[in-house]
Write an enzyme that holds these catalytic residues in place. Structure first.
Site, PDB file in Angstrom:
ATOM      1  N   GLY A 539       0.820  -1.195   0.000  1.00 33.98           N
ATOM      2  CA  GLY A 539       0.000   0.000   0.000  1.00 33.98           C
ATOM      3  C   GLY A 539       0.857   1.250   0.000  1.00 33.98           C
ATOM      4  N   ASP A 652      14.589 -11.115   2.386  1.00 32.25           N
ATOM      5  CA  ASP A 652      14.407 -10.059   1.382  1.00 32.25           C
ATOM      6  C   ASP A 652      15.412  -8.930   1.624  1.00 32.25           C
ATOM      7  OD1 ASP A 652      13.291  -9.074  -0.906  1.00 32.25           O
ATOM      8  OD2 ASP A 652      11.590  -8.104   0.095  1.00 32.25           O
TER       9      ASP A 652
END
Length: 867
Positions: A539, A652
């Site tokens: 988002g 990540d």
């Protein structure tokens, strides 16, 4: 070519193991079904070699063919994702060529393996050909290159089920396309595995949406187009029941944001196969995991749990659905009843797994036939589950454990179809994790640079929105998730004891400050776009202020259309609420009101490391700043690996997930994909591949076995980024330079690594320091994790590299007392690879973590076999 297989020399049968020794093809494997004539051909290769699943592949070099000439060739290049066996060698055919196998009678799985690379003088694009098995046409005008391109795979396989009748020869014929100039055929690997004749055969499969039924007998050939472990992890060939089937992840095929939740049986639960139900139908792992709807019954009435599958038209499909009721509170009929819809037609009006299986923890499967009339070359085949209200069950919910979809040959023996439809690029990895996007003036830094997606992410989201809109128009009659999202607060994920016992508690507990939605709106001036500092797959990220503007925050607001949902939200909360370290970003709290999912962090004034390296208007970082930042990030990762109660693998690591506060202190961020490491008696965690292109550990990518050394690999890429000031992937460069990791290793091998140095740094880095940092980075990028240093050893050597730079007259570095190097000498890297205990707890400015439980994370991975 004639391949003669002898009978088993010895057979030992136990309830779980079957060992069979073959004369030419030897496979030792725990299995429930053990045929005697398995064939694994590594085409174009020499000798015998084992694959990642422990299967031994033999060469076809010395075999003769029935008709045709061929040549053997190695692939010109090996992409990081591609396993060596059976993909790195190929048999090339410029005219019709037939393999002839002597096999026993009965049905066989025939699997064909393709890696569309350049071979010798043969260009990948010109590999257009047909494949036939006896009277069946498997492929026509087939381009492995275009298939891989459309699917965004590096490599792939095709699986068929054919019957060999009374025994004799099974002939596989490859024919170059006569209409394509300079065309050729090729094959990397051929696998033939017998399977029980009755596993997919029946005289009467119900045709959904039509009267009558259809049958599958010994004259029928099948192509498996999808096989999914719904709600669970990918199951490799070695994890199957002796048939070497691969069961993939179902999340890439779920329609919309209504993904339900994955559920799993307790470790001590036993799945009991009923009488007459062979245990080779599906591995037990399929039945021990499932995908269910939400634990909130009223919310479930507003959407379908839906999957869609791209298939050829003009064929009948066998759709097999696997079920097993594993919830501890579901033990009686009419507790969970649901509808099954296939292509918007009712396949089952009242599916009740307990009623079908008679009791819980007992598997059952249902088969349905679907005919797709010939029209456009391809069409989506839809599967949807919806609660049944007519039966007034105790719970408005649905569950599914596994999906298999087979294409059935036409009356003329044809199975060949068209090319798969192109999909948005990079489906394997979450596109929001590829390239960050910050506003032109940046408006200060953010926690969210890490979470901020990139231009590629925005393009992808736009494509998805258009795609979903298009799907919605085509499925107007479907009670689907295009109208109602499953983006619900954590508190709606179950409050009852039964729900908590079934799904695990989703209710927040000790997860930081709970902000009201009113407080969040006030802090962001009602989400003022002027306060927007980043956009990502989860988002938007806003700069927020509380306490009269004295406290600045980074506020990440979840997007209900995002593929990243409850699981990533929950993982981030769990991880960061229990971790405290100077070099880990601090979670302040969260908000879950009004169907919102909002995370609140400390504000990072200088944004991400990436924003100060390239494609930026910011002043370039000095060499000393870059080293300090990498040392800080290494401390944070080292703490995750060794300082918390359990090993935590970030999964990540990249420059957009290294944030910089107002004092330029580096902090590792974005724990949505993090995973608790293996127990002490295990070497790795087996898990679906997730991460970011350019940073992904090739060993993890190939074998789906995650260790902390996967973070070390990614950190090695980060080190080369700070040396070169270029991105991990740059598609505008020549082919050999696209990947920074591959290009850096190539330059190191050629002795020209200094040529990649950022021009801004020339003359400002001492040769000794450059050599040391380059050495560290190269070691981090070792292809095998066991050859990489630990993060503690990386930290040690970076601190020593900083000392080398300082001694060369570049100035002194102010370090806190608890962050001084442990020793003034560098460790030998050959030693450091095996000695991971050299960094003690004295180097960690840390607070111990509480125990963490692994949490499944929504996957954007299309196929773990290739990207």
């Amino acid at each position: 070519m004639m391949v003669y297989l002898m009978a088993c020399a010895s057979i030992m049968r136990t309830p779980e193991h079957f060992t069979c020794f073959l004369l030419l093809v030897s496979v030792i494997h725990a299995a429930n079904y053990g045929p005697t004539d398995r064939i694994f051909l590594n085409c174009g290769a020499n000798g015998e070699i084992s694959d990642d699943d422990g299967r031994k592949w033999t060469s076809d070099m010395n075999a003769s063919s029935s008709v045709g000439n061929s040549l053997a060739s190695d692939a010109a290049t090996q992409k990081p994702s591609v396993p060596t066996t059976p993909y790195m060698s190929a048999r090339i055919f410029q005219s019709e060529f037939t393999y002839s196998f002597t096999v026993s009678s009965g049905r066989k799985f025939v699997r064909l393996y393709f890696y569309p690379a350049d071979y010798a003088k043969h260009v990948a694009k010109l590999g257009v050909f047909s494949v036939d098995i006896g009277p069946y046409s498997l492929l026509r005008n087939f381009s492995a290159f275009e298939t891989a391109t459309n699917l965004n795979y590096d490599f792939f396989s095709k699986e068929y089920s054919v019957n060999t009748g009374s025994g004799g020869d099974l002939n596989v014929t490859f024919t170059p396309d006569p209409n394509t100039p300079d065309s050729y055929a090729f094959i990397n690997g051929i696998e033939i595995v017998p399977h029980p004749d009755d596993i997919y055969s029946s005289k009467g499969f119900t045709l959904v949406g039509a009267s009558g039924s259809f049958g599958i007998d010994n004259t029928t050939a099948l192509e498996n187009v999808y096989r999914l472990n719904v709600g669970g992890q990918t199951i490799s060939a070695s994890g199957d029941t002796g048939l070497f089937r691969r069961w993939g992840d179902d999340t890439p095929y779920i329609y919309g944001s209504a993904i339900g939740i994955p559920v799993a049986a307790d470790q001590n639960v036993t799945i009991s196969y009923p009488s007459g139900f062979p245990d080779y139908v599906a591995p037990v792992e399929v039945y021990k995991t499932a995908r269910a709807m939400l634990p909130n019954p009223q919310a479930n009435l507003g959407f379908n749990l839906s999957w869609y599958f791209d298939v050829d038209t003009g064929f009948t499909y066998l759709v097999r659905l696997h079920f097993c009721e594993i919830a501890p509170d579901k033990t009686k009929p009419n507790q969970r009843v649901f509808e099954i819809l296939i292509n918007n037609q009712t396949a089952e009006a009242a599916a009740d797994v307990i009623l079908w299986a008679s009791e819980s923890k007992v598997p059952v499967y249902k088969d349905y036939g679907v005919f797709l009339p010939l029209g456009s070359p391809r069409q989506d085949l839809w599967l949807a589950l919806h609660p049944n209200t007519y039966m007034t069950p105790m719970d408005y919910n649905a569950i599914l454990n596994g999906i298999e979809i087979f294409k059935v040959n036409t009356s003329g023996g044809n199975l060949a179809g068209s090319l798969p439809n192109p999909i948005p690029s990079q489906p394997i990895i979450d596109p929001s994790r590829v390239l960050p996007l910050s506003k032109s003036d940046h408006k200060g830094g953010i926690i969210g640079g890490s979470i901020g997606g990139g231009l590629a992410g925005i393009v992808f989201v736009s494509l998805v929105v258009c795609f979903l809109s298009h799907k919605g128009k085509r499925q107007k009659n479907q009670n689907s998730s295009d109208r109602t999202s499953n983006w619900l607060p954590l508190s709606l994920y179950g409050n009852s004891d039964a729900t908590a016992k079934t799904y695990g508690s989703y209710a927040p507990s000790n997860l930081g400050r709970h902000f009201t939605f009113a407080e969040i709106k006030d802090a962001t001036n009602n989400f003022d776009e002027d306060r927007l500092v980043g956009v990502g797959g989860f988002g938007k990220v806003y700069r927020g202020e509380i306490d009269g503007g004295t406290t600045k925050l980074a506020i990440k607001r979840g997007n209900s259309l995002s593929g990243q949902g409850v699981n990533e939200f929950r993982t981030e909360l769990e991880m960061l609420s229990k971790l405290r370290h100077r070099h880990l970003v601090s979670l302040i709290g969260y908000c879950e009101e009004n169907s919102e999912m909002i995370l609140v962090y400390d504000y990072m004034a200088h944004g991400t490391l990436r924003e100060h390296l390239y494609k930026t208007q910011n002043q370039p970082l000095t060499w000393k700043q870059r080293l300090d930042i990498c040392i800080g990030a290494a401390r944070g990762l080292h703490y995750l690996h060794t300082g918390a109660k359990h090993t935590i693998i970030h999964r990540d690591v990249k420059t957009t997930n290294i944030l910089l506060d107002e004092n330029w202190v580096a902090k590792v961020s974005d724990f949505g994909l993090s995973k608790t490491g293996p127990a002490m008696d295990h070497t790795h965690v087996s898990t679906v591949v997730k991460g970011s292109f350019g940073y992904l550990d090739p060993e993890y990518y190939r074998r789906q076995k995650l260790t902390e050394k996967s973070d070390v690999y990614s950190f090695g890429v980060v080190l080369f980024e700070i040396l070169s000031a270029r991105p991990a992937l740059n598609l505008t460069l020549s082919k050999e330079q696209v990947s920074l990791a591959e290009w850096a290793l190539h330059c190191h091998k050629k002795g020209i690594l200094d040529e990649i140095l950022d021009p801004y740094l020339r003359g400002k880095v001492s040769p000794e320091c450059f050599t040391k940092v380059a050495e560290i980075a190269v070691k981090c990028l070792a292809d095998e994790g066991i050859r990489r240093p630990s993060m503690g050893d990386v930290l040690w050597n970076l601190e020593f590299a900083l000392q080398l730079q300082e001694s060369a007259g570049e100035g002194s570095v102010e370090m806190e007392n608890d962050e001084t190097p442990l020793n003034g000498k560098s460790k030998d890297f050959n030693e450091s690879v095996t000695d991971s205990t050299s960094i003690t707890s004295q180097s960690l400015a840390s607070v111990d973590s509480n125990g963490l439980t692994p949490s499944a994370v929504f996957s954007q991975i299309m196929n773990p076999n290739g990207r």
